[in-house]
Design a protein around this motif. Structure first.
Motif, PDB file in Angstrom:
ATOM      1  N   LEU A   1     -13.827   3.308  -9.419  1.00 32.68           N
ATOM      2  CA  LEU A   1     -12.732   4.055  -9.359  1.00 32.68           C
ATOM      3  C   LEU A   1     -11.860   3.775 -10.664  1.00 32.68           C
ATOM      4  O   LEU A   1     -11.297   4.661 -11.507  1.00 32.68           O
ATOM      5  CB  LEU A   1     -12.031   4.465  -8.278  1.00 32.68           C
ATOM      6  N   TYR A   2     -11.412   2.419 -10.506  1.00 34.43           N
ATOM      7  CA  TYR A   2     -10.575   1.849 -11.663  1.00 34.43           C
ATOM      8  C   TYR A   2     -11.049   2.096 -12.975  1.00 34.43           C
ATOM      9  O   TYR A   2     -10.301   2.393 -13.781  1.00 34.43           O
ATOM     10  CB  TYR A   2     -10.583   0.526 -11.130  1.00 34.43           C
TER      11      TYR A   2
ATOM     12  N   LEU B   1       0.960  -1.279   0.106  1.00 33.30           N
ATOM     13  CA  LEU B   1      -0.082  -0.100   0.058  1.00 33.30           C
ATOM     14  C   LEU B   1       0.771   1.341  -0.129  1.00 33.30           C
ATOM     15  O   LEU B   1       0.697   2.245  -0.732  1.00 33.30           O
ATOM     16  CB  LEU B   1      -0.743  -0.145   1.199  1.00 33.30           C
ATOM     17  N   ALA B   2       1.940   1.237   0.975  1.00 33.07           N
ATOM     18  CA  ALA B   2       2.840   2.295   0.989  1.00 33.07           C
ATOM     19  C   ALA B   2       3.304   2.640  -0.636  1.00 33.07           C
ATOM     20  O   ALA B   2       3.682   3.832  -0.976  1.00 33.07           O
ATOM     21  CB  ALA B   2       3.765   2.241   2.043  1.00 33.07           C
ATOM     22  N   ALA B   3       3.906   1.386  -1.154  1.00 31.11           N
ATOM     23  CA  ALA B   3       4.630   1.360  -2.356  1.00 31.11           C
ATOM     24  C   ALA B   3       3.563   2.234  -3.336  1.00 31.11           C
ATOM     25  O   ALA B   3       3.986   2.963  -4.264  1.00 31.11           O
ATOM     26  CB  ALA B   3       5.007   0.065  -2.648  1.00 31.11           C
ATOM     27  N   PHE B   4       2.228   1.637  -3.464  1.00 28.71           N
ATOM     28  CA  PHE B   4       1.498   2.274  -4.296  1.00 28.71           C
ATOM     29  C   PHE B   4       1.179   3.705  -3.986  1.00 28.71           C
ATOM     30  O   PHE B   4       1.242   4.720  -4.642  1.00 28.71           O
ATOM     31  CB  PHE B   4      -0.068   1.545  -4.171  1.00 28.71           C
ATOM     32  N   LYS B   5       1.144   3.944  -2.738  1.00 31.69           N
ATOM     33  CA  LYS B   5       0.417   5.378  -2.302  1.00 31.69           C
ATOM     34  C   LYS B   5       1.626   6.575  -2.637  1.00 31.69           C
ATOM     35  O   LYS B   5       1.405   7.360  -3.102  1.00 31.69           O
ATOM     36  CB  LYS B   5       0.109   5.723  -0.861  1.00 31.69           C
ATOM     37  N   PHE B   6       2.820   5.978  -2.366  1.00 32.12           N
ATOM     38  CA  PHE B   6       3.951   6.911  -2.725  1.00 32.12           C
ATOM     39  C   PHE B   6       4.821   7.129  -3.649  1.00 32.12           C
ATOM     40  O   PHE B   6       5.292   7.854  -4.175  1.00 32.12           O
ATOM     41  CB  PHE B   6       4.730   7.077  -1.186  1.00 32.12           C
ATOM     42  N   ASP B   7       4.848   5.691  -4.362  1.00 31.94           N
ATOM     43  CA  ASP B   7       5.513   5.633  -5.384  1.00 31.94           C
ATOM     44  C   ASP B   7       4.940   4.814  -6.483  1.00 31.94           C
ATOM     45  O   ASP B   7       5.374   4.685  -7.655  1.00 31.94           O
ATOM     46  CB  ASP B   7       6.641   4.633  -4.922  1.00 31.94           C
TER      47      ASP B   7
ATOM     48  N   VAL C   1       3.627   2.311  -7.310  1.00 30.24           N
ATOM     49  CA  VAL C   1       4.219   0.944  -7.819  1.00 30.24           C
ATOM     50  C   VAL C   1       2.884  -0.086  -7.179  1.00 30.24           C
ATOM     51  O   VAL C   1       2.879  -0.153  -6.046  1.00 30.24           O
ATOM     52  CB  VAL C   1       5.427   0.443  -7.044  1.00 30.24           C
ATOM     53  N   ALA C   2       2.455  -0.781  -8.304  1.00 29.36           N
ATOM     54  CA  ALA C   2       1.501  -1.886  -7.811  1.00 29.36           C
ATOM     55  C   ALA C   2       1.938  -3.032  -7.602  1.00 29.36           C
ATOM     56  O   ALA C   2       2.931  -3.548  -8.389  1.00 29.36           O
ATOM     57  CB  ALA C   2       0.329  -1.834  -8.715  1.00 29.36           C
ATOM     58  N   THR C   3       1.682  -3.984  -6.702  1.00 30.08           N
ATOM     59  CA  THR C   3       2.228  -5.252  -6.503  1.00 30.08           C
ATOM     60  C   THR C   3       1.394  -6.246  -7.113  1.00 30.08           C
ATOM     61  O   THR C   3      -0.198  -6.156  -7.082  1.00 30.08           O
ATOM     62  CB  THR C   3       2.096  -5.505  -5.051  1.00 30.08           C
ATOM     63  N   ASP C   4       1.606  -7.402  -7.491  1.00 27.06           N
ATOM     64  CA  ASP C   4       1.134  -8.305  -8.280  1.00 27.06           C
ATOM     65  C   ASP C   4      -0.195  -8.881  -7.341  1.00 27.06           C
ATOM     66  O   ASP C   4       0.296  -9.168  -6.150  1.00 27.06           O
ATOM     67  CB  ASP C   4       1.864  -9.467  -8.789  1.00 27.06           C
TER      68      ASP C   4
ATOM     69  N   VAL D   1      -4.585   6.295 -12.310  1.00 22.06           N
ATOM     70  CA  VAL D   1      -4.489   7.002 -10.913  1.00 22.06           C
ATOM     71  C   VAL D   1      -5.164   5.968  -9.983  1.00 22.06           C
ATOM     72  O   VAL D   1      -4.317   5.894  -8.825  1.00 22.06           O
ATOM     73  CB  VAL D   1      -5.505   8.181 -10.794  1.00 22.06           C
ATOM     74  N   PHE D   2      -5.952   5.229 -10.258  1.00 21.17           N
ATOM     75  CA  PHE D   2      -6.743   4.453  -8.961  1.00 21.17           C
ATOM     76  C   PHE D   2      -6.129   3.076  -9.091  1.00 21.17           C
ATOM     77  O   PHE D   2      -6.060   2.318 -10.346  1.00 21.17           O
ATOM     78  CB  PHE D   2      -8.079   4.408  -9.099  1.00 21.17           C
ATOM     79  N   PRO D   3      -5.870   2.212  -8.082  1.00 20.38           N
ATOM     80  CA  PRO D   3      -5.357   0.959  -8.191  1.00 20.38           C
ATOM     81  C   PRO D   3      -6.572  -0.111  -8.597  1.00 20.38           C
ATOM     82  O   PRO D   3      -7.538   0.209  -8.409  1.00 20.38           O
ATOM     83  CB  PRO D   3      -4.880   0.705  -6.784  1.00 20.38           C
ATOM     84  N   SER D   4      -6.069  -1.285  -8.878  1.00 26.05           N
ATOM     85  CA  SER D   4      -7.421  -2.201  -9.325  1.00 26.05           C
ATOM     86  C   SER D   4      -7.776  -2.750  -8.033  1.00 26.05           C
ATOM     87  O   SER D   4      -7.409  -2.751  -6.897  1.00 26.05           O
ATOM     88  CB  SER D   4      -6.676  -3.354  -9.968  1.00 26.05           C
TER      89      SER D   4
END
Ligand SMILES: Cc1cc2nc3c(=O)[nH]c(=O)nc-3n(C[C@H](O)[C@@H](O)[C@H](O)COP(=O)(O)O)c2cc1C
Ligand SMILES: Cc1cc2nc3c(=O)[nH]c(=O)nc-3n(C[C@H](O)[C@H](O)[C@H](O)COP(=O)(O)O)c2cc1C
Ligand SMILES: Cc1cc2nc3c(=O)[nH]c(=O)nc-3n(C[C@H](O)[C@H](O)[C@H](O)COP(=O)(O)O)c2cc1C
Ligand SMILES: Cc1cc2nc3c(=O)[nH]c(=O)nc-3n(C[C@H](O)[C@H](O)[C@H](O)CO)c2cc1C
Ligand code: SF4
Ligand code: SF4
Ligand code: SF4
Ligand code: SF4
Ligand code: FES
Lengths: 228, 193, 218, 450, 339
Positions: E242-243, E178-184, E186-189, E249-252
């Protein structure tokens, strides 16, 4: 807390006496307040000016003297003397030789807990941000307030690049916040782990404010010179 | 310099920096009337109402004081003007809508000189808000106050029927619940940034 | 007030003081009728500016000052102010002293003024001050009113200090800005946050409740 | 009940306790021997106690009236056996109180002929005559409530009975009384229906039967002659399907208004055993002397469905069927709504539909009561859609007024579903019974004060 | 035989036979696989954190009962659940002394002051975590990666921090998805997320085991299935919309569902019946509110994760839900107006 009743159940008997009492007390109070105000005025003004000066000194290294300017309608700057509080003020700092060493600009934006107000110094000569100071923030003590204290974070602002493009209309590389340890370019702001939000806010506030002010100031940089 | 959006002003005053839970303003009525849902809702309405009035008053007074250059009268004139305006409005409501008066009336004298009301006036002046911004700020602060009051009232009504240990009963319990609620509201931090 | 002297066998220091009616005006505010812990008055500043011992003490003293001055004035004018406008006049008097205090603090230190924020101005509406003016000063002599104001004011300051000290100690590892523990001390940030104010006050009240219950039992 | 709601033939909520009917539902009804002394309390029904019309030492014949109805809401009591009135004095009752009653000593080898009274002719009798006949026969609801049936059947002015529902549900675990009655006394039931239909003016009769008694349903269906306005409706197995409110909802999808009666939705509900009794007694003008009772439970040796004379002492009954070493509790009625008896000297009354005996194994040693954990199981069980959790907490804190005013306490009909499911073992129904009586008392006090 | 004194009890004389302690014990069984995976993934540190928090909760409950002169209630197992869940929401190398403090706060502030089992208006484990998060925000957001080679052989120095001292940072720390997504951005698989191949709190990594535990409890009717379904459903639908609006912008929605504490929170913490509404409709609303708040806080808020806050806020709302949502009582035309 029942002044409602008391005020409205006025009995006619003593209305003159009431008036007398209220006026008497009012005059007495006004007197006391005005006396205190006058008595403390210069001291308070001095304290405040000192505080501002201290902040400006912090963001413009090497300055000994300041002048306040205001942005006018035709996008140039006028000197002003009396200190009114206004968003369109900038402060110019000079060294012993009356040489301009930087401009101090106020900016604000949304942080983690509330609005953050900062002051930063910009040197038109080197086209860099040269100093940074937090005027007001409610960020979490021990966490978000690292933006005021963290050495590593503050070192971002000793030489942050805000060079303009050729036609002087905009900044070449806008300031961007990155996470701690990821800074690679001179226009990036290295964040603080554990206070990512606050440190990013600073980056964003700077980015926004500089894109507005830096071109304006740079264009008018000659108007700040002290004519000898 | 970027202006705060009206939306952010509202969210900030109601959720992020809730007057009760983050600024500790209006704690007295909060402790006093948060025991029952019904009074809590009414008190919330009354406070919101008075906040809007005092926000308007404060805006006007501030403009006037700046014009005549008498900042030292700020506090006195705020408190006097707000208190008397609320009283005028109270009389007006009493005439115009007895039902509304019965719903809110008894609370008005209690809150005219309450710190949340005065606090709102002082904060909006400090923040240099314009007229519309001040109104939104007052609305947000009132909504936040009402929300906090109503949430606590629901919890306290439920806790009336709980085996709360004797030493905790009373104000201490309300404060503990308020503390937990204050922590929960921290989840809203940074909304809108 | 002297009905408390029926406490016979335990004539400790405090009890002996209570025998003397005028000392009682002073003592009662400190402990038995403590405005914060017992009467639960003026909670807002108690919670809001008690995040450090220094702020708490400053705020407490400022409030005590306003309380003292307004008590003096109210009690000396008590025969001059008509009943109908008394609350309005009290508010006027209190507001005056608060404004004065505000300017004096600004003149002393801008930083202190900044950290107390609007709460200095909010002393105006402090329930404690108005209730002392109304309930005590308007009915008693200047001398008694001064004692009452000193007792209540110091009691208030004491309560604020109790909170501020605990919050600063845990939240910052220091007291009046002096670090008390080793460098590695882990601060409990929650204590300086609003929630910590609620919790700390609740815990003090718990302690008072428990003490009261204990007393009832014996 | 969630988003999807496919409930058709049944009410919402309710519970599924284990049925436990296997052991007795195949056993035919058998006549129970006469006890040497029969004890007849005068309070066997809701309403005024019957008024004794015999004296000590008098010899009476089986079927003779021993006590007459005392007012409209009351019924007479008939002699279940020929014998001598030994004593007229207070006798123990199930409530634990002593009530007026009669000790009747049976003649040892009497033929036990039954006396006949004035028969009620179905074709010629008016509805009021039928009602009088029902009262004279001493008939009260055999479904458990023991409310005088003729009172219930009297359709009040301005109301109208469209449909008669015969309650053959028997949703209580263990009990098989009604089941056997439906299998063995179908003729009586159908005859009873005719009397009832005439008395109430109902155009249509529906016999409601739970799906675990399809044999009885099929049997009744076969027995109904074509053209009769009588039908059989099989409804899902669920407790408390047998409660008249639930049954009306299940069959007709109508709701009896809160505080109202079935007649408010143009319905009258009568239990099958009551119906059979009416069908059997009225043509001969006889009075009720015995009833079918299921005696069962793990503590009973000779389980079965017995035709037992009213007034037979419980001790005698249990001696005859034999009980296990370690019996612990005896219930009059089923395990869901029945009452635990402390005194075996009480006797079988008209309202007794079953006797269930539990041994120590079934009776848990005072299960630990936990605080309500708000699991909602009781809310999901209550067929009246009350909030037993909240009611229970309020009862614990003695907030009786709030229970009645805000949470519909008085609508609780004490079915026990909530207590059955409660994982915290909170005695909810007990709380509610107590609270209801307190609320009633308070109301009485305030009305009296006015 | 017939001369025995008979017992008397009030009807009903039979009960379903699932009692509260049985339910609680089963929740513990359902949590054990999750805890076991946590230990497998994070090694000895996680084990110590879990043990400490359980011991701390149980001891606190025991001594508080003793202090208030009541019979100890630890036999109902609910303190064990609180301890386990608290441990599972903490980072794997969280200092043990802080863990212990968290347990004490959970039981004292989250449960005891309200009157113990059944009366708490907030989820005790989350009250503990909320206080910890506000007290030690840095320590509680310092994550170590999963599956380190030496996880079974070495104890992290931050785990063993001396009481009241600041933990040292070992230098190894991982950003949560989540932090990786929010700040960078970067989405995780999503499959890595579901299987737990990420860093995060001890118990939030393997969503599949959490789901299995939930299914077990639902099947045994010991848990209200509507809560996880409504929480996860709302979160999925809302983030899905949102996706669809802007997938840059928005994660899956799958990322949203399987990352952070949402799964553990929805299945084991939102379902704490004590602090949730009691009626089916009320429960749907409650779950919906949690789902919405989680997404709002995650997407627009300052914090990367908001499950804890969402559940606590919904806990605060649930008395109101119960007050407003009252099923129509049989035979009445409308339910009584909420007082
Ligand atoms: C049930 C549960 C609820 C949680 N709630 C929160 C929360 O409200 N806020 C938070 O910051 N972390 C919470 N966490 C921990 C986060 O999920 C954390 O692991 C997350 O990834 C945020 O890490 P970060 O703050 O370093 O980005 C929770 C964990 C669990 C298991
Ligand atoms: C009580 C509390 C206060 C916080 N205060 C701040 C703050 O003032 N500034 C900030 O940027 N983040 C604050 N946070 C947010 C978290 O520390 C957040 O997880 C962090 O900013 C994420 O940074 P990371 O990715 O480096 O862990 C606070 C969190 C909590 C629980
Ligand atoms: C919870 C509950 C369960 C009941 N179960 C039955 C039942 O199984 N069979 C039955 O005939 N009556 C049952 N009754 C009684 C019925 O509601 C109704 O009073 C009865 O069928 C009327 O017939 P009666 O007056 O002939 O007894 C039950 C009542 C309640 C409150
Ligand atoms: C399905 C289920 C979920 C639970 N979740 C929690 C939880 O999240 N936190 C907690 O402290 N206790 C939880 N408990 C245990 C128990 O309800 C809790 O300790 C009570 O809140 C204490 O009054 C749970 C119990 C069950 C049956
Ligand atoms: S008076 Fe307010 S500011 Fe002062 S303490 Fe009371 S409520 Fe606040
Ligand atoms: S001043 Fe008014 S509102 Fe404040 S405590 Fe006293 S009575 Fe209550
Ligand atoms: S006993 Fe009352 S409350 Fe309980 S389920 Fe039956 S009707 Fe509902
Ligand atoms: S079933 Fe028992 S524990 Fe569950 S909610 Fe109802 S009363 Fe409470
Ligand atoms: S102290 Fe009374 S409302 Fe703030």
């Amino acid at each position: 807390m029942n002044q409602t009743q008391t005020i409205h159940t006025t009995s006619s008997v003593s209305s003159t006496k009431m008036l007398q009492a209220m006026v008497g007390i009012g005059i007495m109070c006004a007197l006391m307040i005005v006396l205190t105000f006058e008595g403390t005025k210069s001291r308070i003004a001095h304290n405040k000016a000192e505080a501002l000066e201290k902040a400006i000194f912090k963001v413009i290294p090497g300055m000994v003297k300041k002048r306040t300017y205001q942005l006018n309608e035709n996008s140039s700057f006028d000197t002003i003397r009396s200190e009114i509080k206004d968003a369109s003020l900038v402060y110019a700092g000079y060294d012993e030789n009356d040489q301009l060493v930087g401009m101090a600009i106020e900016a604000s934006g949304i942080g983690f807990a509330d609005i953050i107000r900062i002051l930063y110094g910009y040197n038109p000569e080197t086209q860099k941000i040269v100093g940074f100071y937090v005027l007001e923030s409610k960020e979490t003590p021990g966490l978000g307030d690292k933006i005021e204290k963290d050495e590593n974070f503050l070192s971002n602002f000793s030489a942050l690049d805000v060079t303009l493009v050729e036609d002087l209309s905009a900044i070449k590389n806008e300031i961007i916040p990155v996470k701690q340890g990821a800074k690679e370019n001179p226009w990036e702001v290295d964040g603080i782990t554990g206070a990512t939000i606050s440190s990013r806010s600073i980056g964003n506030i700077l980015s926004e404010s500089t894109s507005h002010w830096v071109p304006l100031i740079y264009k008018n940089r000659r108007s700040f010179d002290i004519k000898k | 310099m970027k202006e705060e959006s009206l939306w952010y002003i509202f969210i900030n005053a109601s959720l992020i920096n809730n007057f009760v839970l983050a600024y500790f303003l209006g704690i007295c009525p909060f402790l006093g009337v948060s025991g029952k849902m019904e009074t809590a809702t009414k008190m919330g309405g009354a406070v919101t109402f008075v906040m809007i009035i005092s926000s308007i008053c404060a805006f006007g007074i501030h403009a006037l004081l700046v014009a005549i250059n008498a900042p030292f009268l700020q506090l006195i004139s705020y408190i006097v003007v707000i208190a008397s305006t609320v009283q005028l409005v109270e009389m007006f409501i009493k005439k115009m809508s007895p039902t509304l008066f019965r719903a809110l009336g008894i609370f008005l004298p209690l809150i005219t000189t309450n710190c949340a009301i005065l606090g709102l006036a002082l904060f909006q002046t400090n923040k240099g808000y314009g007229f519309i911004e001040s109104l939104v700020y007052a609305l947000g602060a009132g909504a936040g106050f009402t929300l906090a009051l109503v949430l606590i009232a629901g919890l306290r009504e439920q806790l009336d029927f709980a085996e709360v240990p004797n030493v905790v009963k009373g104000t201490a319990l309300t404060l503990l619940v308020a503390g937990i609620l204050s922590l929960s509201f921290m989840g809203f931090a940074g909304l809108g940034s | 007030m002297s009905n408390h002297s029926e406490n016979k066998n335990s004539t400790g220091f405090f009890e002996s003081l209570k025998e003397h009616p005028s000392t009682d005006e002073f003592i009662k505010g400190l402990w038995r009728d403590n405005p914060v812990f017992v009467q639960v008055l003026g909670m807002c500043p108690v919670l809001a500016v008690s995040n450090t011992a220094e702020n708490a003490l400053a705020m407490g003293l400022a409030t005590a000052f306003v309380l003292l001055m307004s008590n003096i004035l109210v009690s000396s004018l008590r025969n001059f102010i008509p009943k109908q406008v008394r609350i309005a006049s009290y508010i006027l008097i209190i507001a005056t002293f608060v404004t004065i205090t505000d300017y004096v603090i600004q003149a002393i230190s801008v930083d202190l003024h900044k950290s107390l924020g609007a709460f200095i101005s909010l002393i105006v509406v402090n329930c404690l001050i108005l209730s002392r003016a109304e309930a005590f000063a308007s009915k008693n002599t200047i001398g008694k009113s001064i004692l009452d104001a000193l007792g209540m004011g110091l009691g208030f300051t004491f309560a604020l200090f109790c909170l501020g000290a605990v919050r600063e100690l845990f939240g910052n590892g220091s007291l009046f800005g002096l670090s008390l523990f080793s460098d590695n001390f882990q601060e409990w940030i929650v204590m300086i946050l609003p929630a910590g104010g609620f919790f700390t006050l609740a815990i003090w009240l718990l302690i008072f409740n428990a003490a009261k219950e204990r007393k009832l039992k014996t | 009940m969630g988003l999807f709601n496919f409930h058709r033939d049944t009410f919402k909520h309710g519970i599924h306790p284990p049925e436990q009917k296997r052991e007795t539902n195949g056993l035919p009804i058998r006549q129970f021997p006469f006890a040497p002394v029969i004890v007849l309390p005068m309070v066997q029904h809701i309403g005024g106690p019957s008024e004794i019309v015999v004296r000590e030492g008098q010899e009476v014949n089986r079927g003779q009236v021993l006590a007459k109805a005392n007012g409209y809401v009351s019924v007479p009591i008939h002699a279940p056996v020929s014998g001598t009135i030994r004593k007229i004095s207070n006798v123990p009752s199930i409530s634990g109180k002593m009530v007026p009653g009669i000790y009747l000593e049976a003649f040892p080898s009497s033929s036990q002929e039954v006396m006949e009274g004035t028969p009620i002719d179905l074709d010629t009798a008016t509805p009021d005559e039928i009602l009088k006949g029902i009262q004279d026969a001493g008939i009260v609801g055999l479904g458990g409530a023991a409310f005088p049936t003729h009172v219930k059947l009297k359709v009040p002015e301005g109301k109208n009975c469209e449909i008669l529902i015969i309650n053959g549900i028997e949703c209580e675990p263990y009990l098989t009384t009604d089941h056997r009655v439906m299998l063995e006394q179908a003729d009586d039931i159908l005859m009873g229906i005719k009397y009832l239909a005439k008395a109430t003016g109902a155009k249509q009769t529906i016999i409601g039967i739970e799906a675990n008694k399809t044999d009885a349903a099929n049997h009744l269906k076969r027995m109904i002659s074509d053209g009769d306005p009588v039908s059989v409706k099989v409804v899902p197995v669920k407790y408390p399907q047998g409660s008249e409110k639930m049954l009306i909802t299940s069959i007709l999808d109508r709701e009896v208004p809160s505080g109202g009666l079935p007649i408010d939705v143009n319905i009258v509900v009568v239990n099958v055993a009551t119906t059979a009794e009416i069908g059997r007694l009225l043509p001969h003008g006889r009075g009720i002397q015995e009833r079918v009772i299921t005696i069962t439970g793990p503590g009973v040796k000779k389980k079965g469905n017995y035709l037992i004379p009213i007034g037979t002492p419980l001790r005698y009954v249990l001696e005859q069927v034999g009980v296990e070493e370690n019996i612990s509790e005896v219930y009059m009625g089923g395990p869901m709504m029945g009452v635990a008896v402390s005194n075996l000297d009480i006797s079988i009354v008209k309202g007794t539909s079953g006797i269930v005996v539990f041994t120590e194994k079934e009776v848990k040693k005072a299960p630990k009561v936990y605080p309500c954990i708000k699991c909602g199981a009781c809310v999901d069980a209550c067929p009246i859609f009350l909030n037993p959790s909240k009611l229970g907490i309020l009862a614990k804190f003695e907030a009786y007024d709030s229970m009645a005013e805000d949470y519909h306490l008085m609508d609780c009909f004490e079915c026990g579903s909530c207590s059955y499911v409660c994982p915290s073992n909170i005695p909810l129904v007990q709380y509610f019974r107590l609270s209801k009586s307190i609320v009633r008392k308070r109301k009485q006090v305030t009305t009296n004060a006015k | 035989m017939l001369n025995r004194t008979l017992n008397i009890s009030t009807s009903p004389h039979i009960t379903k036979g699932i009692s509260t302690d049985v339910i609680m014990r089963n929740v513990v069984w359902a949590l054990l696989p999750v805890a076991a995976f946590a230990v497998y993934a994070f090694g000895i540190n996680a084990l110590l954190v879990l043990i400490t928090s359980v011991i701390s909760c149980v001891l606190t409950e025991h001594y508080l009962c003793k202090f208030s002169k009541k019979e100890s209630t630890i036999t109902d197992w609910s303190a064990v659940i609180t301890g386990l869940l608290l441990g599972l929401t903490l980072p794997p190398n969280f200092p043990l002394w802080m863990t212990f403090v968290g347990g004490v706060i959970s039981m004292a502030l989250g449960k005891f002051v309200f009157g113990g089992l059944g009366y708490n208006v907030f989820n005790p484990a989350l009250v503990g975590r909320a206080v910890l998060q506000a007290a030690f925000p840095v320590a509680i957001t310092t994550w170590s990666p999963a599956f380190l080679a030496n996880r079974f052989s070495s104890i992290s120095s931050s785990t063993l921090t001396f009481p009241f001292m600041e933990p040292s940072v070992d230098g190894m720390s991982g950003a949560t998805p989540l932090a990786a997504f929010k700040f960078d951005q970067v989405a995780t698989d999503a499959s890595d997320l579901a299987l737990g191949l990420i860093s995060g709190s001890t118990g939030e990594t393997c969503s599949l085991l959490i789901l299995l535990g939930g299914i077990y409890l639902v099947a045994r009717k010991m848990m209200n299935w509507r809560i996880p379904v409504s929480v996860l459903g709302t979160a999925f639908v809302f983030s899905g919309i949102l996706y669809l609006v802007d997938n840059e912008v928005f994660p899956s929605p799958f990322f949203m569902l399987f990352s952070g504490g949402l799964m553990l929170g929805a299945v084991f913490m939102a379902t704490d019946m004590v602090a949730s509404p009691i009626t089916p409709l009320g429960v749907w609303i409650y779950g919906g509110i949690i789902g919405l708040l989680v997404i709002v806080i995650r997407i627009w808020g300052g914090l990367p994760e908001g499950v804890m806050y969402a559940i606590l806020l919904a806990n605060a709302i649930s008395p109101h839900i119960d007050n407003v949502i009252r099923p129509r009582v049989y035979g009445t035309s409308k339910s009584l107006k909420p007082s």
